[in-house]
Structures are given as structure tokens and as C-alpha cells.
Design a protein around this motif. Structure first.
Motif, PDB file in Angstrom:
ATOM      1  N   PRO A 158      45.691  19.532  44.640  1.00  0.00           N
ATOM      2  CA  PRO A 158      44.414  19.951  45.252  1.00  0.00           C
ATOM      3  C   PRO A 158      43.346  18.861  45.250  1.00  0.00           C
ATOM      4  O   PRO A 158      42.529  18.795  46.165  1.00  0.00           O
ATOM      5  CB  PRO A 158      43.985  21.142  44.389  1.00  0.00           C
ATOM      6  CG  PRO A 158      45.246  21.681  43.807  1.00  0.00           C
ATOM      7  CD  PRO A 158      46.122  20.487  43.590  1.00  0.00           C
ATOM      8  N   ALA A 173      45.679  32.145  54.757  1.00  0.00           N
ATOM      9  CA  ALA A 173      44.850  33.359  54.730  1.00  0.00           C
ATOM     10  C   ALA A 173      43.830  33.341  55.860  1.00  0.00           C
ATOM     11  O   ALA A 173      43.530  34.385  56.448  1.00  0.00           O
ATOM     12  CB  ALA A 173      44.142  33.463  53.381  1.00  0.00           C
ATOM     13  N   ASP A 174      43.321  32.173  56.184  1.00  0.00           N
ATOM     14  CA  ASP A 174      42.287  32.096  57.214  1.00  0.00           C
ATOM     15  C   ASP A 174      42.872  32.257  58.619  1.00  0.00           C
ATOM     16  O   ASP A 174      42.268  32.893  59.485  1.00  0.00           O
ATOM     17  CB  ASP A 174      41.532  30.772  57.097  1.00  0.00           C
ATOM     18  CG  ASP A 174      40.651  30.731  55.850  1.00  0.00           C
ATOM     19  OD1 ASP A 174      40.220  31.805  55.391  1.00  0.00           O
ATOM     20  OD2 ASP A 174      40.433  29.632  55.319  1.00  0.00           O
ATOM     21  N   ARG A 185      43.712  35.897  58.934  1.00  0.00           N
ATOM     22  CA  ARG A 185      42.496  36.698  59.106  1.00  0.00           C
ATOM     23  C   ARG A 185      42.007  36.674  60.557  1.00  0.00           C
ATOM     24  O   ARG A 185      41.683  37.703  61.135  1.00  0.00           O
ATOM     25  CB  ARG A 185      41.408  36.178  58.172  1.00  0.00           C
ATOM     26  CG  ARG A 185      40.117  36.950  58.269  1.00  0.00           C
ATOM     27  CD  ARG A 185      39.060  36.431  57.315  1.00  0.00           C
ATOM     28  NE  ARG A 185      37.828  37.160  57.539  1.00  0.00           N
ATOM     29  CZ  ARG A 185      37.567  38.364  57.046  1.00  0.00           C
ATOM     30  NH1 ARG A 185      38.458  38.968  56.297  1.00  0.00           N
ATOM     31  NH2 ARG A 185      36.430  38.982  57.305  1.00  0.00           N
ATOM     32  N   ASP A 194      42.946  40.731  53.721  1.00  0.00           N
ATOM     33  CA  ASP A 194      41.583  40.767  53.169  1.00  0.00           C
ATOM     34  C   ASP A 194      41.103  42.211  53.084  1.00  0.00           C
ATOM     35  O   ASP A 194      41.303  43.001  54.008  1.00  0.00           O
ATOM     36  CB  ASP A 194      40.632  39.944  54.042  1.00  0.00           C
ATOM     37  CG  ASP A 194      40.956  38.460  53.965  1.00  0.00           C
ATOM     38  OD1 ASP A 194      41.471  38.024  52.914  1.00  0.00           O
ATOM     39  OD2 ASP A 194      40.702  37.742  54.951  1.00  0.00           O
ATOM     40  N   ASP A 233      38.307  43.763  53.380  1.00  0.00           N
ATOM     41  CA  ASP A 233      37.473  44.345  54.438  1.00  0.00           C
ATOM     42  C   ASP A 233      38.310  44.716  55.658  1.00  0.00           C
ATOM     43  O   ASP A 233      38.107  45.758  56.270  1.00  0.00           O
ATOM     44  CB  ASP A 233      36.330  43.388  54.806  1.00  0.00           C
ATOM     45  CG  ASP A 233      36.811  42.045  55.328  1.00  0.00           C
ATOM     46  OD1 ASP A 233      37.906  41.600  54.928  1.00  0.00           O
ATOM     47  OD2 ASP A 233      36.089  41.420  56.130  1.00  0.00           O
ATOM     48  N   ARG A 278      41.742  34.506  30.922  1.00  0.00           N
ATOM     49  CA  ARG A 278      40.361  34.125  31.224  1.00  0.00           C
ATOM     50  C   ARG A 278      39.458  34.838  30.234  1.00  0.00           C
ATOM     51  O   ARG A 278      39.485  36.062  30.134  1.00  0.00           O
ATOM     52  CB  ARG A 278      39.955  34.507  32.645  1.00  0.00           C
ATOM     53  CG  ARG A 278      38.557  33.977  33.020  1.00  0.00           C
ATOM     54  CD  ARG A 278      37.974  34.695  34.224  1.00  0.00           C
ATOM     55  NE  ARG A 278      38.740  34.515  35.430  1.00  0.00           N
ATOM     56  CZ  ARG A 278      38.574  33.504  36.297  1.00  0.00           C
ATOM     57  NH1 ARG A 278      37.662  32.589  36.076  1.00  0.00           N
ATOM     58  NH2 ARG A 278      39.314  33.436  37.387  1.00  0.00           N
ATOM     59  N   GLU A 279      38.680  34.066  29.512  1.00  0.00           N
ATOM     60  CA  GLU A 279      37.782  34.641  28.514  1.00  0.00           C
ATOM     61  C   GLU A 279      36.362  34.661  29.075  1.00  0.00           C
ATOM     62  O   GLU A 279      35.576  33.748  28.862  1.00  0.00           O
ATOM     63  CB  GLU A 279      37.839  33.831  27.209  1.00  0.00           C
ATOM     64  CG  GLU A 279      37.129  34.513  26.069  1.00  0.00           C
ATOM     65  CD  GLU A 279      37.270  33.761  24.758  1.00  0.00           C
ATOM     66  OE1 GLU A 279      37.670  32.585  24.797  1.00  0.00           O
ATOM     67  OE2 GLU A 279      36.978  34.345  23.700  1.00  0.00           O
ATOM     68  N   GLU A 280      36.064  35.670  29.812  1.00  0.00           N
ATOM     69  CA  GLU A 280      34.737  35.789  30.421  1.00  0.00           C
ATOM     70  C   GLU A 280      34.350  37.261  30.434  1.00  0.00           C
ATOM     71  O   GLU A 280      35.183  38.120  30.721  1.00  0.00           O
ATOM     72  CB  GLU A 280      34.755  35.229  31.850  1.00  0.00           C
ATOM     73  CG  GLU A 280      33.373  35.146  32.466  1.00  0.00           C
ATOM     74  CD  GLU A 280      33.341  34.372  33.778  1.00  0.00           C
ATOM     75  OE1 GLU A 280      34.414  34.055  34.311  1.00  0.00           O
ATOM     76  OE2 GLU A 280      32.229  34.102  34.269  1.00  0.00           O
ATOM     77  N   HIS A 337      31.640  40.313  31.645  1.00  0.00           N
ATOM     78  CA  HIS A 337      30.546  40.940  32.394  1.00  0.00           C
ATOM     79  C   HIS A 337      29.859  39.998  33.376  1.00  0.00           C
ATOM     80  O   HIS A 337      28.639  39.934  33.446  1.00  0.00           O
ATOM     81  CB  HIS A 337      29.537  41.562  31.408  1.00  0.00           C
ATOM     82  CG  HIS A 337      30.185  42.570  30.514  1.00  0.00           C
ATOM     83  ND1 HIS A 337      30.785  43.708  30.998  1.00  0.00           N
ATOM     84  CD2 HIS A 337      30.398  42.584  29.182  1.00  0.00           C
ATOM     85  CE1 HIS A 337      31.308  44.394  29.996  1.00  0.00           C
ATOM     86  NE2 HIS A 337      31.103  43.723  28.882  1.00  0.00           N
ATOM     87  N   HIS A 338      30.667  39.265  34.081  1.00  0.00           N
ATOM     88  CA  HIS A 338      30.150  38.416  35.150  1.00  0.00           C
ATOM     89  C   HIS A 338      30.703  38.835  36.497  1.00  0.00           C
ATOM     90  O   HIS A 338      30.785  38.033  37.417  1.00  0.00           O
ATOM     91  CB  HIS A 338      30.502  36.945  34.889  1.00  0.00           C
ATOM     92  CG  HIS A 338      29.809  36.370  33.705  1.00  0.00           C
ATOM     93  ND1 HIS A 338      30.211  35.222  33.086  1.00  0.00           N
ATOM     94  CD2 HIS A 338      28.727  36.789  33.023  1.00  0.00           C
ATOM     95  CE1 HIS A 338      29.407  34.960  32.065  1.00  0.00           C
ATOM     96  NE2 HIS A 338      28.506  35.909  32.004  1.00  0.00           N
ATOM     97  N   GLY A 339      31.093  40.089  36.595  1.00  0.00           N
ATOM     98  CA  GLY A 339      31.649  40.565  37.860  1.00  0.00           C
ATOM     99  C   GLY A 339      33.115  40.912  37.708  1.00  0.00           C
ATOM    100  O   GLY A 339      33.774  40.511  36.742  1.00  0.00           O
ATOM    101  N   ALA A 351      35.461  40.848  40.603  1.00  0.00           N
ATOM    102  CA  ALA A 351      35.936  40.651  41.973  1.00  0.00           C
ATOM    103  C   ALA A 351      37.443  40.877  42.059  1.00  0.00           C
ATOM    104  O   ALA A 351      38.197  40.470  41.172  1.00  0.00           O
ATOM    105  CB  ALA A 351      35.591  39.240  42.442  1.00  0.00           C
ATOM    106  N   ALA A 358      40.409  38.251  41.077  1.00  0.00           N
ATOM    107  CA  ALA A 358      39.761  37.107  40.418  1.00  0.00           C
ATOM    108  C   ALA A 358      40.691  36.413  39.429  1.00  0.00           C
ATOM    109  O   ALA A 358      40.558  35.214  39.174  1.00  0.00           O
ATOM    110  CB  ALA A 358      38.501  37.558  39.704  1.00  0.00           C
ATOM    111  N   ASN A 359      41.635  37.159  38.879  1.00  0.00           N
ATOM    112  CA  ASN A 359      42.558  36.588  37.887  1.00  0.00           C
ATOM    113  C   ASN A 359      43.974  36.682  38.430  1.00  0.00           C
ATOM    114  O   ASN A 359      44.433  37.778  38.754  1.00  0.00           O
ATOM    115  CB  ASN A 359      42.449  37.373  36.575  1.00  0.00           C
ATOM    116  CG  ASN A 359      41.008  37.486  36.111  1.00  0.00           C
ATOM    117  OD1 ASN A 359      40.410  36.524  35.668  1.00  0.00           O
ATOM    118  ND2 ASN A 359      40.434  38.684  36.248  1.00  0.00           N
TER     119      ASN A 359
END
Lengths: 409, 400
Positions: free
Chosen positions: A78, A149-150, A153, A184, A186, A322-324, A326-328, A330, A333-334
Motif C-alpha cells: 500500500p 468496491a468503487d 458501487r 455498500d 446504503d 483493536r483496543e479502542e 467508545h469512538h464509534g 462503524a 470497522a474491524n
């Protein structure tokens, strides 16, 4: 015997050809070396000293370097891809500013060739469309099931418009076919709604492949956040059996839970047994175990949403953490990437809760789905337990849903 | 007082190698929000009063930065918000000079109000350094040549902040200071501007934080002051060594203001400390506890300190005493920080309305209320006698 007056023009022509060819050969070498330098960048800027000059060399080649730069996306990391991405922008900008036409035929062939990296094909497609707006209608129908994906879509959006405009008697069938291509959220929701408006029913839960039945055990202690790094016994569980020493020394055991949420949400504050005076947990760990059945060895992605820290295990192997907190939460996300074996597979999700006391930090929940690399459904089942009997149903199965794939069959 | 502030600003900009008229980073010279420019515009609308308007490829909440005749803007786009844009415009004509895109290599989850183009880029003679909330970091020469690129999430895979990161990088000579406080591996690092490699990297608490570092000179040393939920830390810009820590301030969203040796921090309203060689000395020299801060950073200008917040409140207090001079409600919420120059204070709300107030007056004197329309969350830039404002769709150069 060759005569000089006849030989000289031939030699001159040969020399001219050689001279014309040699610089091209040199250019090719330079381009190759430049691409190699860009693809050699790794972590913490290693390789940047060479990549900077290489980028300049590549861009200086102009249009001749455009397709090689796009092709180089195929087998690189990447970080290197972004060096190439910016080079393609610069080359295309330079060419168009100079009034040169981009190689539309090559770009079209590249965009259609699924052997190339999805991100490079998307770039090629956009360059093509910038030169030839008609390419959209020509190419997008072929991208409905694309790995990009794009591209997918855009294809789904175009097709949805075409289906609705045509208003054919086959509208519902057309929408159901399109639904299968959508990835997606939506678009999935929109098409499911439109199918509903035609009198049909589409299972969003099955489409996404949500786990809708799980065994859950907890709470385990996570005071001071220690639970994230503590491997409690259920981490290695191969089935939902046994009892464990939980938080405060209490004995905890597996309980089964189902969700009827079409997005597969499980509320751990409700599921994990607790004292009457307690309406939520803090400093706690819970494990959710799901059994997914594959007909054959299947590469998959286990995608999880949670507002709190998570770890994903497949057949005892940790795929992601992932150690996070209450930040959302989504969707997707994982992501843990792994390979399902033929037969039953045990997925264990560890979900930690911390000590925050704000109202919004009470959330302790998860969604988990198993899908292919595009986020699309795989031919997988889940093992559920109902009325003390094991049952094999599709992923995403919701008993009272109006129509599931199972029922359609 | 004006002369003093201008002198300090000038000295600071010279120390940092910036030209007086440049607005090279978040909130301009050392994040002060103050420009020495003159003849700044007062009135405009979406149809008049601007030198030029240029379309932007996508949304962003970062600020435009201006260096010489270049304006740089970052944007992010796509349903996954994973396309990152760096765009360069001619500051005088609005002509788009170049546009480069990157693919996000880190997570793209964020609060809906924010996006991946939230950190403000920083520019210098050579070009621009763009950091995105995805941890993608790139240096472009002024002509659009990619000098170097880093994927910070590729380098440090646990980096994560699903609310979205927004701290902006700053420059100290030939080093780019990269703030990366987050829920994973947190750090502040200095990378060399030539190749983008780490010169130093200091570990930080795993806390999310949107504050932008400040820079000051102490004797022969240059310090990077980085406020955060665990306190204010000073790092040696050369070595990354921690020089001191103060628990007197614990920022997380707005950035303080350094005015000479006085640091104004958005703690308990706005509180000011004298900074000595080892950090804040003694009790606060000013407490403006009636100021209400929100996401916008405070502004110190012409002897007054200003704050705006998400409820449309504008508060102003005396710098000497902390006494509240006024608190007024305006229509609309504020995300952009107030900026000032030429005796005027510019208050840009989230929906394109910029209220210009008299910065010399001790009372709330509105000079004009100007509506551009559109979403305006990024702080304006002041340079070349103009105000540069980005909406979600366009970049405006307001003025002559």
C-alpha cells in the motif's frame, strides 16, 4: 559484392533505426528502474531516498509511463501504491495540460481486465471517463460484480437507475438480482426497500452474512483495562461448554443468544447475566462464540463492529485486535482475514468494556459477519441451538424474517 | 499592545523561517490566528467581494494554507472517505496548478462532522506537507512533485481513532513535527523534510487528542509544546527529549495560544501562564473563566482574548485581567477558530456566515455579516491581503 552507393543508404537506414530504437530501450530501462525503486519502499520511509528521484524520472517519461505505472499497482504494498497513485495523477495531468490525448483504448482494456489491482483499474476507469464520457455506459454494466468496491458501487447505482427507468414487469426480479451485487450498506438498504415496495422481501441480514446466534460467556475482569491482554479460557474454546471463574470469582457459563436485528446487533448488557441491581457492566470482558459451517475451505473476512475493544479468533487463532473504546461502531470497522476449513469453524469474539461512566459509554455490544473480500455473502451456514436441538441455518438467519433464502428454496 | 503583539508575531515568524504574509499552517504563524496583513476585507457575499472562487474536488474540514503565491488545500472523498486529495492553487488567480490523490491506508471511521481531511497541511519554501486522519503523510514540492510519502498506520499498525484525528503537523526548520495521539500507539515525531524519515519519535499516552503543537525558543533550544489530556509536555525539537511536563493544563480539542512568554490555554475558560525555562511559573497570570470554549481554539488579539463555541456564543475578555467584556450569541455553531488581522476579528460559523467584528473595540461591534453559503468548518487563512475560506465545495479568495 555489395556496392557502397547502394549499401550506404541501407546502412544509414539501419543506423537510423538503431538510433531510434536505442533511446526507447534506454527509456524502458529507466522506467523499469524507477518503478522498481518505487515498489521497494517499505516502513518508516525506508527507500524514500531512491523513490523521490525515481518518481521524478517516471513522471518525466510522460504518457509512455502511464500504463506501466498502473500495471505496477498489481504486485506492490500500500505504501508503494501511493507513490504510484500520485505518479499516475502527475503523468495524466502533464499529458492533458500538454494537449495530449490519453491512451483510451489501453485504459479501457486495463479497466476491464480483472487481473489488475482493483484500485489501479478504478484509476484507469476514471482517466478513461475523463477522456470519453460514453465509457461509463459501456463499462459499468460489466462491473456489477467487481472486486473494486468503487467500480461496483457506480455500476449498482447506474443499474438501479436503469431498472427503475425501464419499469419492466420484471422489476422485482431485476431488483433482486441487483441486490445480490450491492455491497455498500446504503445501496443494500435502498434496494431492499425497493424490493419491499414491489411486494417482495430481501433479507439484509443474510445478504451481509451476520451471525445471528451466539453463545456468550462473561463477565471476566478487566479492571484497569487488563482484560484486553488477559487470555481467559474461552479464548481457546472450541465449543460452548464448561464453566469458568469470572469477575469477582463468580462462576460463569455460556448462555445462548439470538438477535433479530437485521444488522446483527447483540447487546451484551442484556445478554450477560448480572445481579438485579446492575443494569450495565464496567471493566468487563465477554466472549461470543459462533459456529460457522463451510462446505469447503473458504477464504473469508470476519468483520466486526463494536464501540469497545475487540479481538477476533478463528479456530483458536487470533486474526485481529483493536483496543479502542467508545469512538464509534462503524460497520466493518474491524476486519480479521482467515480461511474457514471445511465443516464446522469456531469463531470467538472477545468484547471488552472499560470503566467510562458517561451515558453514551454504557454501550457494550457487537455485530459480526462473515463474508468474502468484497463484503459479499459466502455460501456459509451457522449452527444454532433451539429447543435443545442443533440446527444448521444460513448466516443472517432470523426466524421471523418475512423471507429468507432458506425459505425461498 | 498592538505593537507588542505584532512585534512578537513578526519575531516568531522570522524565527520559524516564515515570511510575514504567509499563513503556512493551522491558524497561521505558530497557530496564533493573527496576521500582520493590512487592508483586509470587511464585506463580501457568494457573488461579490472575492478575487476568485475555485471548485474543490471534495469536502474537507482542514484549513487552506498559503505560502507565497500558492494555496494548498486537502480534501477527502468516496463513500468510504478513503480518497485523499492535495490540491494546489495559484493564490492570485485561483487557477488549479496541480491535484494529487492518495489511497487511504488507515481506518476511515470518523464522527460525521469530521472527515479524513481534518489535519491542516503545513507549507514552506519547498512545498507542502499533508497529513490525513488516516495517518497518510506526504510531502509535495511546490510543483506537485511527490518528494516522499509515509503510511503511518503501515508503520505503526495499532494507530486508531475512530472519532477521527485532526491534530496538524508543524514545521521547525527542516523537521516536520507530526502529532499522532490516538487510541493505539501514540507518539509525536520529527521527520526530516527531505526524505520523511524519523529523526526522533517520542512515546505518548494512548489518548485521543486534536491539539496542534506550538513551537517556542528558549535560550538556544527550540521547544515543541504539545498539550493533551495528560498534560502539557515540552519536547526538545532537536532531540525529542522531554524537557518538562505541566499538569496545569489538559487540552484535548482546542489549541492554545503562545504570545511571547505567555501561554493561553483553553482550560477553565481560558487561562494564561507565564512560561519559564521549565514550564509554567507560579499561579495563572490571567483567568477568563467566563469564556466558553468549544472545538474552536481561542484567539488573543489587541489585548483581548476571544472564544467561540458550538452554540454560536462569542465571548471576549481582557487579557490583563480576564474580565469578561461581552458574551454574545450569533446564529449558527462554530467549528472554525476565530482569526484576526487589520484590527478585525473574523468569526466563521459552520454554514458559511462570517461575522466580522471590530477587534479594537471593547464592546461587541459587528462590522459586517457575510454569507458564502455552504459548509465551513475549516479555519480561514489570511494572506496577500485576502481571507481564504474553504467551503465543502469551493475555495474563496476574499478581497482584492
Amino acid at each position: 559484392m555489395l556496392r557502397w552507393d547502394r549499401t550506404a543508404p541501407l546502412l544509414s537506414a539501419a543506423l537510423a533505426v538503431a538510433l531510434a530504437v536505442l533511446p526507447v530501450r534506454a527509456t524502458d530501462d529507466e522506467t523499469t528502474r524507477a518503478l522498481s525503486a518505487l515498489k521497494s519502499v517499505t516502513k518508516e520511509g525506508k527507500g524514500n531516498e531512491d523513490a523521490g528521484p525515481a518518481w521524478k524520472t517516471l513522471v518525466s517519461k510522460g504518457g509512455a509511463a502511464l500504463m506501466p505505472a498502473l500495471e505496477a499497482f498489481d504486485d506492490t504494498n500500500p505504501t508503494a501504491t501511493n507513490w504510484l497513485r500520485a505518479a499516475v495523477d502527475a503523468i495524466a495531468e502533464k499529458e492533458t495540460t500538454a494537449g495530449h490525448k490519453l491512451p483510451v483504448e489501453k485504459l479501457e482494456a486495463f479497466a476491464k481486465d480483472t487481473k489488475h489491482a482493483p484500485s489501479a483499474r478504478r484509476v484507469a476507469y476514471e482517466l478513461l471517463v475523463s477522456q470519453d464520457a460514453t465509457a461509463k455506459d459501456r463499462l459499468l454494466p460489466g462491473f456489477l460484480n467487481d472486486k473494486s468496491a468503487d467500480l461496483r458501487r457506480d455500476a449498482v447505482a447506474r443499474e438501479l437507475g436503469a431498472i427503475e427507468k425501464a419499469a419492466r414487469p420484471s422489476l422485482r426480479a431485476d431488483l433482486e438480482k441487483l441486490f445480490a451485487y450491492a455491497r455498500d450498506k446504503d445501496q443494500v438498504d435502498l434496494i431492499a426497500k425497493k424490493i419491499g415496495e414491489t411486494g417482495g422481501a430481501a433479507s439484509v441480514s443474510e445478504h451481509f452474512g451476520f451471525v445471528t446466534h451466539a453463545a456468550v460467556v462473561g463477565p471476566f475482569d478487566s479492571t484497569g483495562g487488563k482484560g484486553f491482554a488477559t487470555a481467559y479460557p474461552p479464548e481457546a474454546a472450541r465449543d460452548a461448554s464448561g464453566t469458568f471463574k469470572g469477575k469477582g470469582g463468580a462462576e460463569v457459563k455460556w448462555v445462548t443468544a439470538d438477535t433479530t436485528d437485521k444488522y446483527g446487533k447483540f447487546d451484551l448488557n442484556r445478554i450477560v447475566p448480572k445481579g438485579a441491581a446492575q443494569d450495565r457492566y464496567t471493566d468487563a470482558v465477554a466472549y461470543a462464540l459462533a459456529v460457522v459451517v463451510a462446505e469447503a475451505e473458504t477464504p473469508c473476512e470476519i468483520r466486526v463492529a463494536s464501540a469497545t475493544a475487540v479481538q477476533i479468533f478463528l479456530n483458536g487463532k487470533k486474526l485481529f485486535e483493536r483496543e479502542e473504546y467508545h469512538h464509534g461502531d462503524a460497520l466493518d470497522a474491524n476486519i480479521g482475514r482467515g480461511v474457514l476449513k471445511k465443516g464446522e469453524n469456531v469463531i470467538v469474539l472477545k468484547v471488552c468494556q472499560n470503566s467510562q461512566d458517561q451515558e453514551w459509554a454504557r454501550v457494550w455490544s457487537f455485530q459480526m459477519r462473515v463474508c468474502d473480500e468484497t463484503g459479499g455473502p459466502l455460501p456459509l451456514k451457522q449452527k444454532i441451538t433451539a429447543d435443545n436441538k442443533d440446527k444448521i441455518v444460513p448466516l443472517g438467519y432470523i426466524p421471523d424474517a418475512p423471507a429468507t433464502k432458506e425459505e425461498k428454496k | 499592545m498592538t505593537r507588542f503583539i505584532l512585534t512578537v508575531t513578526l519575531a516568531l515568524t522570522l524565527a520559524l523561517g516564515l515570511r510575514a504574509a504567509d499563513w503556512a499552517q493551522f491558524k497561521g504563524p505558530n497557530a496564533s490566528g493573527v496576521s500582520p496583513e493590512k487592508d483586509l476585507p470587511v464585506e463580501w457575499s457568494k457573488d461579490k467581494g472575492h478575487k476568485w472562487k475555485s471548485p474543490l474536488p471534495a469536502r474537507g474540514v482542514s484549513s487552506p494554507v498559503v505560502y507565497g503565491d500558492r494555496v494548498y488545500v486537502t480534501c477527502s472523498s468516496g463513500v468510504r472517505d478513503d480518497r485523499l486529495h492535495v490540491v494546489c492553487f495559484d493564490a492570485n488567480t485561483g487557477k488549479q496548478l496541480w491535484h494529487r490523490q492518495l489511497q487511504a491506508t488507515g481506518g476511515t471511521a470518523a464522527h460525521p462532522k469530521s472527515c479524513m481531511a481534518a489535519p491542516t497541511p503545513v507549507a514552506d519554501d519547498s512545498g507542502v506537507y499533508a497529513l490525513f486522519a488516516t495517518g497518510d503523510l506526504a510531502a509535495f514540492d511546490a510543483d506537485g512533485t511527490l518528494r516522499w510519502y509515509r503510511s503511518l498506520v503501515g508503520d505503526y499498525p495499532t494507530v486508531t481513532n475512530q472519532v477521527g484525528m485532526a491534530s496538524s503537523p508543524v514545521l521547525v526548520k527542516d523537521r516536520l513535527i507530526v502529532p499522532m495521539d490516538n487510541a493505539g500507539e501514540s507518539f509525536i515525531a520529527a521527520v526530516d523534510t527531505k526524505y520523511g524519515k524519523n529523526v526522533w519519535k517520542a512515546e505518548r499516552p494512548r489518548e485521543i487528542n486534536w491539539v496542534t503543537p506550538l513551537v517556542r525558543t528558549v535560550g538556544t533550544a527550540t521547544e515543541v509544546l504539545f498539550d493533551g489530556p495528560s498534560g502539557l509536555t515540552a519536547y526538545d525539537a532537536g532531540s525529542g527529549e522531554q524537557r518538562w511536563v505541566s499538569k496545569l493544563t489538559k487540552g484535548s480539542i482546542p489549541t492554545g495560544v503562545l504570545d511571547g512568554d505567555t501561554l493561553y490555554v483553553p482550560t477553565a475558560g481560558v487561562t494564561a501562564f507565564k512560561l519559564g525555562a521549565k514550564g509554567p511559573e507560579g499561579a495563572p497570570v490571567m483567568k477568563a473563566d467566563k469564556l466558553q470554549t468549544g472545538m474552536p481554539s481561542p484567539l488573543v488579539y489587541l489585548g483581548k482574548v476571544y472564544s467561540t463555541n458550538g452554540r454560536g456564543l462569542v465571548s471576549c475578555a481582557e487579557v490583563k485581567t480576564g474580565k469578561l467584556l461581552y458574551k454574545e450569541g450569533l446564529k449558527g455553531a462554530f467549528s472554525a477558530s476565530p482569526v484576526a488581522g487589520d484590527g478585525k476579528v473574523y468569526l466563521l460559523n459552520e454554514t458559511g456566515t462570517c461575522t466580522v467584528i471590530d477587534g479594537k473595540a471593547d464592546t461587541f461591534e459587528i462590522l459586517a455579516s457575510n454569507d458564502l453559503g455552504g459548509e465551513t468548518l475549516g479555519t480561514p487563512a489570511i494572506a496577500n491581503g485576502r481571507i481564504y475560506i474553504r467551503t465543502d465545495k469551493a475555495l474563496y479568495a476574499i478581497g482584492k
